[in-house]
Motif scaffolding. Structure first.
Motif, mmCIF file in Angstrom:
data_model
loop_
_atom_site.group_PDB
_atom_site.id
_atom_site.type_symbol
_atom_site.label_atom_id
_atom_site.label_comp_id
_atom_site.label_asym_id
_atom_site.label_seq_id
_atom_site.Cartn_x
_atom_site.Cartn_y
_atom_site.Cartn_z
ATOM 1 N N LEU A 23 0.812 -1.222 0.000
ATOM 2 C CA LEU A 23 0.000 0.000 0.000
ATOM 3 C C LEU A 23 0.848 1.276 0.000
ATOM 4 C CD1 LEU A 23 -2.803 -1.031 2.522
ATOM 5 C CD2 LEU A 23 -2.969 -0.942 0.038
ATOM 6 N N HIS A 41 2.028 2.828 -2.499
ATOM 7 C CA HIS A 41 1.584 3.749 -3.551
ATOM 8 C C HIS A 41 0.398 4.600 -3.106
ATOM 9 C CE1 HIS A 41 -1.011 0.243 -3.884
ATOM 10 N NE2 HIS A 41 -1.877 0.973 -4.545
ATOM 11 N N ARG A 42 -0.382 4.114 -2.141
ATOM 12 C CA ARG A 42 -1.545 4.869 -1.679
ATOM 13 C C ARG A 42 -1.205 5.871 -0.583
ATOM 14 N NH1 ARG A 42 -7.088 1.998 -0.526
ATOM 15 N NH2 ARG A 42 -7.534 4.227 -0.310
ATOM 16 N N ILE A 43 -0.174 5.588 0.176
ATOM 17 C CA ILE A 43 0.122 6.446 1.332
ATOM 18 C C ILE A 43 1.477 7.132 1.189
ATOM 19 C CG2 ILE A 43 -1.271 5.003 2.856
ATOM 20 C CD1 ILE A 43 1.320 3.791 3.924
ATOM 21 N N ALA A 83 -5.683 2.520 5.165
ATOM 22 C CA ALA A 83 -5.890 2.340 3.722
ATOM 23 C C ALA A 83 -6.395 0.936 3.412
ATOM 24 C CB ALA A 83 -4.588 2.617 2.971
ATOM 25 N N GLU A 117 -9.930 -0.225 1.717
ATOM 26 C CA GLU A 117 -9.928 -0.992 0.478
ATOM 27 C C GLU A 117 -10.849 -2.195 0.564
ATOM 28 O OE1 GLU A 117 -6.306 -2.935 -1.819
ATOM 29 O OE2 GLU A 117 -6.056 -0.764 -1.683
ATOM 30 N N MET A 147 -9.726 -3.210 -6.900
ATOM 31 C CA MET A 147 -8.456 -2.875 -6.275
ATOM 32 C C MET A 147 -7.703 -4.159 -5.913
ATOM 33 S SD MET A 147 -9.663 0.390 -3.941
ATOM 34 C CE MET A 147 -8.012 1.093 -3.857
#
Length: 303
Positions: A20, A22-24, A253, A257, A265
């Motif tokens: 994760l 890339h998301r945070i 996150a 998801e 996702m």
């Protein structure tokens, strides 16, 4: 859904896919730079010393971790219930296909019913993912039935109606006894119950305020944490804060998801693979060669 063999424990420390990051990333970068700035000014804000210690953060951290654990459990309960409902769809479709092949007259007359079960699973996936209702239904339903589904709000429910009408036709033609027809109708009821359960999950998200409170608490905690650590650990403050913030941000996150398990996702349910598995098993029961099973892509994701 991420599908990959478990790597060695050393590689697991540095794996990027599924972490994760890339998301945070930007949140992590902001907190890290803020921690560096706090270390440079030694905990001063506009020439005023922020007198914080690690003690209140220990208490707040425990409370926040418990709160975050409830959020993760609530999201995972939704994810796991959705997976069990799709497992029920797999079992019900196989049972109905077997009963249609063994309890009614054999021949090509049974094939439309069995392919209709595949169409139900496909339409159910489309509805849960808010895709066009006729996606992937080519060759699974009679053309007139497929055209009636265009623009409808609940295509899988209409397919169940058509499957029920097929059973009624077989019963009236003497190909299926009333008792057996009633038993197979119970199988259609199981499919309807699974569809309703998935719709309940998809249409009832977790309370928005719950997410807001957790989001704000995590960010405020991580933004204030450098002021409480700089006097005790000094230059290590940015690294420790980055590690703590990664834990909180990544778990938040992840819970966000899997809260909606029917999406596309990486950590959502692999609905394409599930529907492909139903298609393959039912076609094999018909004596046909199923299409090749879907394989994970280069990033080990099977949606």
């Amino acid at each position: 859904m991420i599908v990959r063999p478990r790597p060695h424990w050393i590689r697991l420390l540095f794996v990027r896919r599924g972490s994760l990051i890339h998301r945070i990333f930007w949140q992590q970068l902001f907190v890290f730079l803020l921690s560096c700035a706090v270390f440079v000014v030694h905990g001063e804000l506009f020439h005023w010393k922020v007198t914080l210690t690690a003690a209140p953060f220990s208490l707040m951290g425990v409370a926040l971790a418990i709160f975050l654990g409830f959020r993760i459990n609530a999201s995972y309960d939704r994810y796991w219930e959705a997976r069990k409902l799709w497992g029920a769809v797999l079992i019900a479709t196989r049972n109905l296909a077997r009963q249609a092949l063994t309890l009614t007259a054999r021949g090509d007359g049974v094939r439309p019913f069995v392919l209709g079960l595949v169409a139900f699973a496909t339409a159910m996936r489309n509805q849960l993912r808010r895709q066009p209702c006729d996606t992937g239904l080519e060759g699974l339903l009679p053309e007139d039935v497929r055209k009636r589904l265009t623009g409808t709000r609940s295509a899988p429910n209409l397919i169940l109606v058509w499957l029920g009408q097929w059973l009624a036709t077989q019963r009236e033609a003497g190909q299926l006894s009333p008792i057996l027809a009633q038993h197979m109708e119970a199988g259609l009821d199981d499919l309807s119950a699974a569809l309703g359960g998935c719709e309940r999950i998809a249409n009832t998200p977790l309370p928005f305020t719950y997410s807001v409170i957790l989001h704000r608490s995590s960010y405020f905690y991580c933004m204030l944490l450098p002021f409480g650590l700089v006097d005790s650990i000094g230059v290590m403050t940015p690294l420790v804060v980055a590690f703590v913030s990664y834990t909180f941000f990544a778990l938040e996150a992840l819970s966000d998801e899997i809260e909606e398990p029917f999406g596309t996702m990486p950590n959502d349910l692999a609905l394409n693979a599930i529907v492909a598995g139903i298609d393959a098993s039912l076609r094999e029961m018909l004596g046909e060669t199923p299409p090749p099973a879907p394989q994970p892509d280069a990033d080990f994701v099977l949606r």
